[in-house]
Design an enzyme around this catalytic site. Structure first.
Site, PDB file in Angstrom:
ATOM      1  N   LYS A  89       0.806  -1.222   0.000  1.00 43.63           N
ATOM      2  CA  LYS A  89       0.000   0.000   0.000  1.00 43.63           C
ATOM      3  C   LYS A  89       0.840   1.273   0.000  1.00 43.63           C
ATOM      4  CE  LYS A  89      -4.271  -1.611   0.102  1.00 43.63           C
ATOM      5  NZ  LYS A  89      -5.157  -1.370  -1.064  1.00 43.63           N
ATOM      6  N   GLU A 111      -9.943   6.541   2.481  1.00 39.07           N
ATOM      7  CA  GLU A 111     -10.846   5.512   2.986  1.00 39.07           C
ATOM      8  C   GLU A 111      -9.988   4.314   3.387  1.00 39.07           C
ATOM      9  OE1 GLU A 111     -10.052   5.763  -0.171  1.00 39.07           O
ATOM     10  OE2 GLU A 111      -9.399   3.686  -0.478  1.00 39.07           O
ATOM     11  N   SER A 377       1.675  -9.769  -1.048  1.00 42.33           N
ATOM     12  CA  SER A 377       1.366  -8.333  -0.944  1.00 42.33           C
ATOM     13  C   SER A 377       1.530  -7.755   0.455  1.00 42.33           C
ATOM     14  CB  SER A 377      -0.055  -8.079  -1.440  1.00 42.33           C
ATOM     15  OG  SER A 377      -0.974  -8.873  -0.709  1.00 42.33           O
TER      16      SER A 377
END
Lengths: 394, 255
Positions: A89, A111, A377
């Site tokens: 991220k 968000e 990830s």
């Protein structure tokens, strides 16, 4: 360039910017400037430097020996779990915070579902000394307390989204409403390849560092830049977009997207959008969407909060429809088993999201000359409570 | 001639429009509400199609949509109510909702059903003019359905001109950069924006909406536009009163 965005913001039939007029100037400002900013020397210099010294890139491409032996195929893990804040991220938030600064914005909104993107956003806001407001579903705030604490410690204001089902899609609606009300000084930092154009393309470009590194690292290790298969999980789809990006136009590389089946695609508790959804508009983008016969959005379900989203990004909708990517899925139980397997074979505790990608290894008939890259990830620290419950149950 | 075009031709100012969410407070309140509004001489009404993810709406309309959906409202039921209403009221109706509802229902089927209910105008706030022209204009036009577009304080003059050229009914002037129901008074800054729009001499009439909630705001809006639209304030009144039908008689500031 069949799989890149066109000048109107479309991937085939999918994409576009279906936004209220209230958001038009903001989205237009970004659409007109993002490519110029990203390709500018000043941006590239700062972005690359931060990815290296702050995030810890390049992340290793690790040959998972025992996992490879188990599945009789060479498997390389792209270690996005080793990034600062624990997942891919941050590649995106570093890039977008620099874009926000170039645009002169003073206030950042975001968000978050599980809180990973919220933490990554709060982190870069602390770094850049910008005000940070994170919208998070009231239900998610309850079940992801450690990440809420992290965001607050980083100085962010966490606002509970109390509308609808009080999860990620509602947090996204709330962030959009905030942006409508604050069009001049506020930048909306979206966490995935979703939302109106240019977000899907911008986030994919910022995450494309993953596949850029994979190419160079694989070349060094195997003598070829191209694996035969790349596997990544898809909620909104940002880690998959990043892992696929530089291989999109090379059709010899099979792209495997793994969705969360939840309790099974045949049940009502699933998040496998490509299997149960159809074309619609979600958060400003024409894409595949879980909806009822009247177009009301259906609340998805997955054990993994990061995959618990009722749509996929428009790039993935296009990859699905054009059959460029293979869409598989894994249930909650399969993901839990795969997480435990990786932990015991390789000493790596994966995030629940990444565990979905691992879970399809047992479903694929590998060929003799296959070379597999799997995008790991994120790391599993945030999921320990879930894993603990599973282990106790076992 | 489109019924709304007729209203705007005959009445130049203080045109009143009310928004309500279909299926709220009860599944079958659509026709009683329409009758009440007609009796109280509201010029036209916006019937909201409740949606699960109304991103341009504030809390009041969100909650009413949620309740309407829980009550079982859907487009099939709404159209059958509106078809029936055609024989009981003559107040012109505009349908307002989100594009996904129309796409999923099927644009052709949606337009056909609008026709059978006597509806000639729709407002889909998340259908921008670019996508409208490229994908949907021809289809809506085939059925004679007119789309209303919104402008905001941030909309450029060039874009307002373009929206004016594309519009055939009226232009929805969003009073401030906000979601529905967020503001309760009108500021100097808003007035200068209204004046700016007024001076543009657009070919279409204008209606101001978002934040119009009482006599004061209605009157100010009507000074600068052909009329005003009240949404959240009406929903609030319905929510707070058992006898909203009777109470509405006293709500005469729109006259």
């Amino acid at each position: 360039m069949k799989y890149k965005v066109d000048k109107n913001g479309y991937y085939g039939e999918f994409g576009g910017a279906f936004i209220p007029e209230l958001l038009y100037p903001n989205v237009e400002e970004l659409a007109l400037n993002y490519e110029r900013i990203i390709s500018s020397e000043a941006f590239q210099k700062e972005y690359i430097q931060l990815l290296k010294d702050y995030v810890g890139r390049p992340t290793p491409l690790y040959f998972a020996k025992r996992l490879s032996e188990k599945y009789h195929v060479p498997i390389y893990l792209k270690r996005e779990d080793l990034n600062h804040t624990g997942a891919h991220k941050i590649n995106n938030t570093i890039g977008q915070i620099l874009i926000a600064k170039h645009l002169g914005k003073k206030r950042i909104i975001a968000e978050t579902g599980a809180g990973q993107h919220g933490v990554a956003t709060a982190t870069v806001c602390a770094l850049m000394n910008l005000e940070c407001v994170v919208y998070m579903g009231a239900v998610d705030i309850e079940r992801q307390a450690p990440n809420v604490a992290r965001m607050k410690m980083l100085g962010a204001t966490v606002i509970p989204a109390k509308s609808g089902s009080q999860t990620l899609k509602d947090a996204t609606n709330e962030a959009i409403r905030d942006w409508i009300g604050n069009p001049e000084d506020t930048y909306y930092l979206i966490g995935s390849v979703v939302g109106p154009h240019p977000y899907p393309d911008m986030v994919a470009k910022l995450q494309s560092v993953i596949s850029e590194e994979i190419k160079a690292q694989l070349l060094e290790k195997t003598g070829t830049e191209f694996p035969t298969k790349i596997i990544a999980c898809v909620g909104g789809g940002s880690n998959a977009a990043g892992a696929f990006y530089h291989f999109l136009e090379n059709e010899n590389v099979e792209l495997i997207a793994v969705e969360a089946a939840g309790k099974g695609v045949e049940t009502e508790e699933t998040a496998a959008t490509s299997q149960v959804g159809d074309m619609g508009i979600l958060h400003g983008s024409k894409t595949l969407l879980m909806q009822d016969e009247f177009g009301q959005v259906i609340e998805p379900y997955s054990i993994s909060a990061g995959l618990d989203y009722p749509g996929v990004g428009p790039l993935h909708a296009h990859l699905f429809q054009s059959k460029r990517a293979t869409f598989l899925n894994a249930t909650d139980m399969e993901a839990l088993e795969a997480a435990l397997e990786l932990t015991r074979l390789e000493g790596i505790i994966p995030a629940l999201e990444s565990a979905h990608a691992l879970a399809v290894l047992s479903k694929i008939n590998f060929k003799k000359d296959d070379v597999v890259v799997l995008n790991l990830s994120g790391r599993g620290d945030k999921d320990l409570a879930t894993y603990q419950k599973y282990l106790d149950h076992e | 001639m489109n019924k709304l075009n007729k209203i705007f031709k005959e009445k130049k100012n203080r045109i009143s429009s009310l928004f309500f969410t279909a299926g709220f407070p009860t599944l079958d309140s659509t026709i009683p509400i329409l009758k009440t509004l007609e009796k109280n001489k509201i010029d036209f009404v916006e019937v909201g199609m409740p949606y699960s993810d109304p991103m341009a709406d504030g809390e009041t309309i969100q909650n009413s949509s949620k309740i309407a959906l829980e009550n079982g409202m859907n487009l099939d039921i709404l159209f059958s109510q509106l078809e029936k209403a055609k024989n009981e009221v003559s107040i012109p109706m505009v349908l307002m909702g989100y594009l996904n509802q129309v796409l999923k229902y099927g644009v052709d089927k949606f337009c056909e059903r609008c026709k059978t209910c006597g509806i000639e105008t729709v407002i889909l706030p998340d259908l921008p003019i670019f996508e409208y022209e490229k994908f949907y204009k021809e289809k809506f036009e085939k059925y004679g359905i007119q789309n209303v577009f919104l402008i905001t304080p941030q909309t450029s003059e060039e874009r307002i001109r373009k929206i004016d050229a594309l519009s055939e009914t009226f232009i929805y002037v969003v009073a401030s950069a906000s979601i529905t129901g967020a503001k309760s008074s009108i500021s100097e800054k808003q007035i200068s924006y209204f004046e700016r729009i007024q001076k543009m001499n657009l070919k279409n009439p204008t209606m101001i909406g978002f934040g119009i909630s009482n006599k004061e705001t209605f009157d100010v809006a009507c000074e600068y536009a052909n009329g005003a639209i009240i949404g959240s304030a009406f929903i609030k009144m319905i929510s707070n009163s058992e006898n909203y039908m009777e109470e509405f008689q006293d709500w005469n500031f729109t006259k």
